[in-house]
Design an enzyme around this catalytic site. Sequence first.
Site, PDB file in Angstrom:
ATOM      1  N   ARG A  16     -45.883 -95.762  55.304  1.00 27.45           N
ATOM      2  CA  ARG A  16     -44.943 -96.343  56.412  1.00 27.45           C
ATOM      3  C   ARG A  16     -47.075 -97.250  57.179  1.00 27.45           C
ATOM      4  NH1 ARG A  16     -40.428 -92.198  57.383  1.00 27.45           N
ATOM      5  NH2 ARG A  16     -39.338 -93.459  55.987  1.00 27.45           N
ATOM      6  N   HIS A  33     -44.745 -83.948  61.747  1.00 27.94           N
ATOM      7  CA  HIS A  33     -43.659 -85.226  60.779  1.00 27.94           C
ATOM      8  C   HIS A  33     -42.221 -85.351  61.795  1.00 27.94           C
ATOM      9  CE1 HIS A  33     -41.872 -87.793  58.117  1.00 27.94           C
ATOM     10  NE2 HIS A  33     -40.934 -87.089  57.966  1.00 27.94           N
ATOM     11  N   ARG A  55     -30.456 -86.620  58.450  1.00 29.54           N
ATOM     12  CA  ARG A  55     -30.083 -87.240  59.827  1.00 29.54           C
ATOM     13  C   ARG A  55     -29.155 -88.312  60.154  1.00 29.54           C
ATOM     14  NH1 ARG A  55     -35.516 -89.306  63.637  1.00 29.54           N
ATOM     15  NH2 ARG A  55     -36.606 -89.684  61.755  1.00 29.54           N
ATOM     16  N   VAL A  99     -39.700 -80.486  51.503  1.00 32.63           N
ATOM     17  CA  VAL A  99     -39.357 -82.251  51.937  1.00 32.63           C
ATOM     18  C   VAL A  99     -38.256 -82.356  52.520  1.00 32.63           C
ATOM     19  CG1 VAL A  99     -38.543 -85.035  51.063  1.00 32.63           C
ATOM     20  CG2 VAL A  99     -40.160 -83.276  49.529  1.00 32.63           C
ATOM     21  N   ASP A 113     -28.736 -79.862  42.115  1.00 26.87           N
ATOM     22  CA  ASP A 113     -27.729 -79.703  42.806  1.00 26.87           C
ATOM     23  C   ASP A 113     -26.341 -78.854  42.936  1.00 26.87           C
ATOM     24  OD1 ASP A 113     -27.085 -82.625  44.875  1.00 26.87           O
ATOM     25  OD2 ASP A 113     -25.700 -81.195  44.670  1.00 26.87           O
ATOM     26  N   ARG A 157     -35.131 -85.470  63.373  1.00 23.06           N
ATOM     27  CA  ARG A 157     -34.994 -84.774  62.474  1.00 23.06           C
ATOM     28  C   ARG A 157     -35.178 -83.364  62.664  1.00 23.06           C
ATOM     29  NH1 ARG A 157     -39.272 -88.187  62.214  1.00 23.06           N
ATOM     30  NH2 ARG A 157     -39.642 -88.775  60.907  1.00 23.06           N
ATOM     31  N   GLY A 210     -32.191 -80.260  44.788  1.00 24.02           N
ATOM     32  CA  GLY A 210     -31.313 -81.839  45.796  1.00 24.02           C
ATOM     33  C   GLY A 210     -30.984 -83.457  44.924  1.00 24.02           C
ATOM     34  N   ASN A 257     -36.044 -81.726  56.442  1.00 24.08           N
ATOM     35  CA  ASN A 257     -36.438 -81.096  57.436  1.00 24.08           C
ATOM     36  C   ASN A 257     -36.488 -80.778  58.483  1.00 24.08           C
ATOM     37  OD1 ASN A 257     -38.519 -83.879  57.427  1.00 24.08           O
ATOM     38  ND2 ASN A 257     -36.334 -85.508  57.386  1.00 24.08           N
TER      39      ASN A 257
HETATM   40  N1  LIG Z   1     -40.311 -84.939  54.676  1.00 27.42           N
HETATM   41  C1  LIG Z   1     -39.749 -86.156  54.459  1.00 27.42           C
HETATM   42  O1  LIG Z   1     -40.775 -87.457  54.473  1.00 27.42           O
HETATM   43  C2  LIG Z   1     -38.924 -86.448  54.509  1.00 27.42           C
HETATM   44  C3  LIG Z   1     -36.946 -85.822  54.070  1.00 27.42           C
HETATM   45  N2  LIG Z   1     -36.210 -85.832  53.938  1.00 27.42           N
HETATM   46  C4  LIG Z   1     -35.014 -84.876  54.210  1.00 27.42           C
HETATM   47  O2  LIG Z   1     -35.052 -84.277  52.700  1.00 27.42           O
HETATM   48  C5  LIG Z   1     -33.415 -84.231  52.681  1.00 27.42           C
HETATM   49  C6  LIG Z   1     -32.921 -84.694  51.596  1.00 27.42           C
HETATM   50  O3  LIG Z   1     -32.759 -86.540  52.402  1.00 27.42           O
HETATM   51  P1  LIG Z   1     -31.492 -86.807  51.008  1.00 27.42           P
HETATM   52  O4  LIG Z   1     -32.072 -86.770  49.436  1.00 27.42           O
HETATM   53  O5  LIG Z   1     -31.554 -88.020  52.093  1.00 27.42           O
HETATM   54  O6  LIG Z   1     -29.693 -86.290  51.591  1.00 27.42           O
HETATM   55  P2  LIG Z   1     -28.398 -86.461  50.684  1.00 27.42           P
HETATM   56  O7  LIG Z   1     -27.477 -86.082  51.664  1.00 27.42           O
HETATM   57  O8  LIG Z   1     -28.480 -87.511  49.800  1.00 27.42           O
HETATM   58  O9  LIG Z   1     -29.212 -84.614  49.259  1.00 27.42           O
HETATM   59  C7  LIG Z   1     -29.439 -84.485  49.857  1.00 27.42           C
HETATM   60  C8  LIG Z   1     -28.934 -83.584  48.395  1.00 27.42           C
HETATM   61  O10 LIG Z   1     -29.132 -82.020  48.701  1.00 27.42           O
HETATM   62  C9  LIG Z   1     -27.997 -80.549  48.258  1.00 27.42           C
HETATM   63  N3  LIG Z   1     -27.866 -79.533  48.637  1.00 27.42           N
HETATM   64  C10 LIG Z   1     -27.291 -79.017  49.195  1.00 27.42           C
HETATM   65  N4  LIG Z   1     -27.180 -78.693  50.025  1.00 27.42           N
HETATM   66  C11 LIG Z   1     -27.809 -77.663  48.472  1.00 27.42           C
HETATM   67  C12 LIG Z   1     -28.183 -75.803  47.877  1.00 27.42           C
HETATM   68  N5  LIG Z   1     -27.888 -74.935  48.704  1.00 27.42           N
HETATM   69  N6  LIG Z   1     -29.013 -76.248  46.184  1.00 27.42           N
HETATM   70  C13 LIG Z   1     -29.141 -77.446  45.858  1.00 27.42           C
HETATM   71  N7  LIG Z   1     -28.792 -78.527  46.646  1.00 27.42           N
HETATM   72  C14 LIG Z   1     -28.246 -78.990  47.802  1.00 27.42           C
HETATM   73  C15 LIG Z   1     -26.873 -81.756  48.595  1.00 27.42           C
HETATM   74  O11 LIG Z   1     -25.448 -81.340  47.497  1.00 27.42           O
HETATM   75  C16 LIG Z   1     -27.255 -83.516  48.306  1.00 27.42           C
HETATM   76  O12 LIG Z   1     -27.382 -83.524  46.568  1.00 27.42           O
HETATM   77  C17 LIG Z   1     -33.251 -84.414  53.757  1.00 27.42           C
HETATM   78  O13 LIG Z   1     -33.062 -82.552  55.182  1.00 27.42           O
HETATM   79  C18 LIG Z   1     -34.431 -85.208  54.966  1.00 27.42           C
HETATM   80  O14 LIG Z   1     -34.438 -84.802  56.335  1.00 27.42           O
HETATM   81  C19 LIG Z   1     -36.325 -87.682  53.932  1.00 27.42           C
HETATM   82  C20 LIG Z   1     -36.795 -88.356  53.884  1.00 27.42           C
HETATM   83  C21 LIG Z   1     -38.119 -88.176  54.104  1.00 27.42           C
HETATM   84  O1  LIG Z   2     -36.128 -89.681  59.098  1.00 22.34           O
HETATM   85  C1  LIG Z   2     -35.801 -88.914  58.374  1.00 22.34           C
HETATM   86  O2  LIG Z   2     -34.975 -88.099  59.302  1.00 22.34           O
HETATM   87  C2  LIG Z   2     -36.178 -88.969  57.276  1.00 22.34           C
HETATM   88  C3  LIG Z   2     -37.349 -88.997  57.094  1.00 22.34           C
HETATM   89  O3  LIG Z   2     -38.218 -87.717  57.331  1.00 22.34           O
HETATM   90  C4  LIG Z   2     -37.919 -90.128  57.057  1.00 22.34           C
HETATM   91  O4  LIG Z   2     -37.496 -91.212  56.296  1.00 22.34           O
HETATM   92  O5  LIG Z   2     -39.746 -89.601  57.807  1.00 22.34           O
END
Ligand SMILES: NC(=O)C1=CN([C@@H]2O[C@H](COP(=O)(O)OP(=O)(O)OC[C@H]3O[C@@H](n4cnc5c(N)ncnc54)[C@H](O)[C@@H]3O)[C@@H](O)[C@H]2O)C=CC1
Ligand SMILES: O=C([O-])CC(=O)C(=O)O
Length: 310
Positions: free
Chosen positions: A151, A175, A82, A118, A32, A88, A7, A120
């Site tokens: 945070r 989370h 989201r 990572v 990706d 989430r 990703g 969600n």
């Molecule tokens: N655990 C945490 O604390 C956090 C979790 N997240 C989660 O992380 C995830 C990613 O968030 P962002 O980077 O902002 O989203 P984004 O949309 O910017 O990036 C996600 C990427 O995954 C790629 N992707 C989709 N399916 C794929 C596959 N099968 N194989 C490889 N790549 C694939 C997409 O093409 C895209 O480039 C989300 O589910 C978000 O909710 C985000 C922030 C914090």
């Molecule tokens: O808020 C979200 O959906 C992404 C995340 O997990 C965070 O930033 O804590």
Amino acid sequence: MKVTIVGAGNVGATCADVIAYRGIASEIVLLDIKEGFAEGKAMDMMQCAPTTGFNTRVVGTTKDYSKTANSSVVVITSGVPRKPGMTREELIGINAGIVKEVAENILQHSPDAIIVVVSNPMDTMAYLTLKATGLPKNRVIGMGGALDSSRFKYFLSQALDKPAWDIHGMVIGGHGDTTMIPLTRLASYSGSPVSQFLSAEELDKVAADTMVGGATLTKLLGTSAWYAPGASVAYLVDSIVNDQKKMIPCSVMLEGEYGQSDICIGVPCIIGKNGIEEIVDISLNEEEKEKFAKSAEAVRNMNEALKEIL
Ligand SMILES: NC(=O)C1=CN([C@@H]2O[C@H](COP(=O)(O)OP(=O)(O)OC[C@H]3O[C@@H](n4cnc5c(N)ncnc54)[C@H](O)[C@@H]3O)[C@@H](O)[C@H]2O)C=CC1
Ligand SMILES: O=C([O-])CC(=O)C(=O)O
């Protein structure tokens, strides 16, 4: 050490950037499914090396898992984020299939990798990864607590009007907007309890702001946050790759710890070259134990949705 990030979107690319910039790993592979996207991000990052002076090799690939072979750590950020107004948990329908497929592909080429989840809803995705791959529990780490704690420290630093690096604090539990548990009782400012400097009302506000920290940013940005999430993943990866033994709240499989079993949820862990090296049993008071049990119940209910995929 080689680190793969699946990703190359907002969080994955930011994480790669921080790892490269800080020289945490010698090689990063960004993968990706969007044609050319990871290659473009990798090239853009590599063109920073002459000015910022890092020596990490960043490589991008579209879907070619052979390039990820023999990674020590693999970070899964693939999936959808989201939008404002969503939780989430609503992402599970799309992200569960993606995370399962990615974890299986990864292990074909890096059978010994430690996996950092990572995507969600993260606690449920960590549980899915463990169950789908059969990996030992030390090798699947859900990242959420590092970010939530960061945070928490930010909001404490704002309330105290003191620098964040002088503040210690931890967020455990799920989370999720309603499942996080900022441990205000144990937070400290340079060794003194923060309750010496902030009123109960001020501490309640810090805790409430922390819990909706992700939702607040999602509303402001139109998609979820990436700078602090990416930096928090890099912080965790640093502890694994460089065997730092940092104590970081992570979502891990519990087997009786904190009164819970068969669930991945955030608790303090020692993180080193073997992944989860120890689950630290901090003594919670009755109120905190009750919150933890409630949080676990919500996460467990979410895991029920995996029945069709597992
Ligand atoms: N655990 C945490 O604390 C956090 C979790 N997240 C989660 O992380 C995830 C990613 O968030 P962002 O980077 O902002 O989203 P984004 O949309 O910017 O990036 C996600 C990427 O995954 C790629 N992707 C989709 N399916 C794929 C596959 N099968 N194989 C490889 N790549 C694939 C997409 O093409 C895209 O480039 C989300 O589910 C978000 O909710 C985000 C922030 C914090
Ligand atoms: O808020 C979200 O959906 C992404 C995340 O997990 C965070 O930033 O804590």
